[in-house]
Scaffold this motif. Structure first.
Motif, short mmCIF file in Angstrom:
data_model
loop_
_atom_site.label_atom_id
_atom_site.label_comp_id
_atom_site.label_asym_id
_atom_site.label_seq_id
_atom_site.Cartn_x
_atom_site.Cartn_y
_atom_site.Cartn_z
N GLN A 275 12.82 2.13 -2.01
CA GLN A 275 12.04 2.73 -0.93
C GLN A 275 10.85 3.54 -1.44
O GLN A 275 9.75 3.46 -0.86
CB GLN A 275 12.95 3.61 -0.07
N LEU A 278 7.80 1.35 -1.89
CA LEU A 278 7.20 0.94 -0.62
C LEU A 278 6.40 2.09 0.00
O LEU A 278 5.32 1.88 0.56
CB LEU A 278 8.29 0.46 0.34
N GLU A 279 6.94 3.29 -0.10
CA GLU A 279 6.24 4.45 0.46
C GLU A 279 4.95 4.72 -0.29
O GLU A 279 3.92 5.05 0.32
CB GLU A 279 7.17 5.67 0.41
N SER A 281 3.17 2.48 -1.85
CA SER A 281 2.26 1.40 -1.44
C SER A 281 1.61 1.71 -0.11
O SER A 281 0.41 1.46 0.10
CB SER A 281 3.03 0.07 -1.35
N SER A 282 2.39 2.26 0.80
CA SER A 282 1.87 2.61 2.12
C SER A 282 0.81 3.70 2.02
O SER A 282 -0.24 3.63 2.68
CB SER A 282 3.02 3.07 3.03
N SER A 285 -2.34 2.31 1.00
CA SER A 285 -2.82 1.27 1.94
C SER A 285 -2.75 -0.13 1.33
O SER A 285 -3.57 -1.00 1.62
CB SER A 285 -4.25 1.57 2.39
N PRO A 287 -1.29 -3.62 1.43
CA PRO A 287 -0.67 -4.37 2.53
C PRO A 287 0.56 -5.16 2.07
O PRO A 287 0.54 -6.40 2.00
CB PRO A 287 -1.79 -5.29 3.01
N ALA A 309 4.36 -4.78 9.12
CA ALA A 309 4.53 -4.32 7.74
C ALA A 309 4.72 -2.81 7.64
O ALA A 309 5.51 -2.33 6.82
CB ALA A 309 3.35 -4.76 6.89
N LEU A 310 4.01 -2.04 8.47
CA LEU A 310 4.10 -0.58 8.38
C LEU A 310 5.25 -0.01 9.19
O LEU A 310 5.90 0.95 8.76
CB LEU A 310 2.77 0.04 8.82
N LYS A 311 5.52 -0.60 10.34
CA LYS A 311 6.58 -0.01 11.17
C LYS A 311 7.98 -0.44 10.73
O LYS A 311 8.97 0.15 11.16
CB LYS A 311 6.37 -0.37 12.64
N ILE A 313 8.99 -0.85 7.28
CA ILE A 313 9.01 -0.75 5.81
C ILE A 313 10.44 -0.91 5.31
O ILE A 313 11.36 -0.27 5.81
CB ILE A 313 8.43 0.61 5.36
#
Length: 483
Positions: A275, A278-279, A281-282, A285, A287, A309-311, A313
């Motif tokens: 996780q 992924l965070e 990466s978010s 930005s 994708p 992709a964002l909602k 994760i």
């Protein structure tokens, strides 16, 4: 033409888009579809001179290269089956696969000639240059592809032991490409970066998409974070396929920079993703679009859509249009992941018992554990054989690894079960830290974080520092080497 027959995909693209780029290299060299078709047909006639025939099983031993791409297409023009061999394997491992797959000839990249000449199957070896020097012979080349016929045999990644030969038909590869494009869409300016090995289904599938979509592939021989980031930032790459360790290194190399808006998808596969990555990466930005698949499913079978992709994760999305996915548990609960679809192999080469054991009423038992949420999105939890059962309690290594990744100095982490006389199994953690942090990070400090975040039975009984984790050719952690 019967329903199972389609025009040869390279010939078709050479017809439709003769001057469009099929392959682009980091050197700047570009090869269009018509040139690739001509090269492949010429090579096919030379392979025929070397004795390659229809239905023959032919080994391909090479790193990513134009010559390898040409060979793959040439074999399809002859109707031969390409047995994709992993260049990182030992003599014993490769010899097993060559023998198991009934390979009659092995074609190797010139750089591997010295290595291949010392292997048990050396008598079957021909280098790419050997073939180039042959005269062409007249031979009837395939103008159509039968979707029901075998195209490739690829061996399972072998993270748990002896690999099995997965037989892919042309139809398996075809439907995999169809499922991908119906989910991700296709832009006129599309360019897909291929750094995954072509001998692995993740890399090979990009090659098939190129043929079907008329899309250029930006081909790299091997992974280098600077080269990949340069391609994304300066060479017009719009999609890249990576695994977790590659994404980690890309983030480190990227620093405070950002990818251009034209880069729309970092397709991330290869298993559950920590996780924190992924965070991060978010925040940057990037994708990231998670995907779920395996050799047996010809690459993707479930993928998150870009809009989710964002909602969502951490989710691998939903089953692609031609496929189905089922988890043997209620929503929110962990169960076995089963899949079905036209991209799923019909079975393993010469392994009827293994094939029978892997299928249940047409569903492939993936060997993975996962859950779906109330909206039907898949979250891959663990490989079934990686699950740790300690004193009757289920422990998921990725849960512990996610905590370890919260420690900034930890670059890589893996948790496995170790046999224990009292509990059956207990978790043990392995960690890789940066050289500059090696003295600063202690087991005690790491254990303090684990104690704060995890129930007592989940806490590792030992933490072992390594310079690197054992990985296979697709950068998956080989946990069996840590047990």
């Amino acid at each position: 033409m019967s329903e199972s027959m389609v025009p040869h995909w390279l010939t078709k693209q050479a017809e439709l888009n003769p001057d469009a780029t099929a392959i682009e290299l980091d050197s700047g060299e570009q090869i269009c579809f018509s040139e690739l078709e001509q090269r492949s047909k010429t090579y096919a006639r030379k392979l025929a001179q070397a004795g390659v025939k229809e239905d023959m099983h032919v080994g391909v031993l090479s790193s990513n290269s134009v010559q390898m791409v040409t060979l793959i297409h040439a074999l399809s023009y002859l109707g031969a089956v390409a047995v994709m061999l992993n260049i990182r394997l030992t003599d014993q491992e490769l010899s097993y696969q060559v023998d198991d797959a009934d390979v009659e000839k092995v074609f190797v990249h010139d750089e591997l000639k010295s290595t291949a000449s010392k292997m048990q199957f050396a008598s079957k070896v021909h280098t790419f240059s050997d073939v180039e020097q042959l005269e062409e012979v007249e031979v009837l080349l395939k103008t159509e592809l039968d979707l029901n016929k075998p195209c490739t045999i690829m061996y399972t990644s072998g993270t748990t032991g002896h690999p099995k030969g997965v037989v892919h038909t042309y139809g398996n590869h075809w439907w995999s490409a169809v499922g991908s494009v119906l989910n991700l869409g296709l832009k006129p300016e599309e360019k897909w970066l291929c750094v995954l090995p072509l001998f692995h289904v993740g890399g090979f599938s990009i090659l098939i998409r190129s043929m079907m979509y008329g899309m250029p592939v930006y081909l790299l021989e091997s992974f280098n974070a600077q080269a990949v980031n340069h391609a994304i930032c300066h060479k017009g790459v719009t999609i890249a396929s990576v695994v977790t360790v590659m994404l980690q290194r890309l983030i480190e190399d990227l620093g405070d920079n950002h990818y251009p808006e034209t880069f729309r998808c970092m397709l991330l596969g290869g298993g559950p993703v920590p996780q924190p990555i992924l965070e991060k990466s978010s925040i940057l930005s990037i994708p990231v679009v998670q995907t779920y698949g395996m050799t047996e499913t010809s690459s993707q079978i479930a993928t998150l859509s870009a809009r989710d992709a964002l909602k969502k994760i951490g989710s691998a999305g939903k089953a692609l249009v031609p496929s189905q996915l089922h988890v043997t548990a209620e929503p929110g609960e962990v169960g076995d992941i089963l899949v079905k679809g036209p991209m799923v192999t019909k079975g393993y080469y010469k392994r009827p018992d293994a094939t029978k054991a892997s299928f249940e009423e047409g569903w492939l038992k993936t060997g993975d554990l996962g859950r779906v949420d109330q909206e039907g999105y898949l979250y891959v939890v663990e490989r079934h054989h990686d699950l740790i059962i300690s004193g009757g309690e289920n422990i998921y290594p990725t849960e512990i690894e996610n905590v370890l990744y919260q420690i900034p100095e930890v670059k890589e982490a893996a948790v496995v079960g170790r046999r224990d006389a009292e509990w059956g199994q207990v978790p043990v953690a392995y960690a890789v830290v940066g050289q500059e942090d090696a003295n600063a990070l202690t087991k005690e400090r790491m254990m303090a974080v684990l104690i704060r975040e995890l129930a007592p039975y989940k806490r590792p009984k030992d933490i072992i520092f390594l310079d690197q984790l054992p990985r296979n050719a697709t950068n998956k952690i080989m946990r069996h080497k840590l047990r």
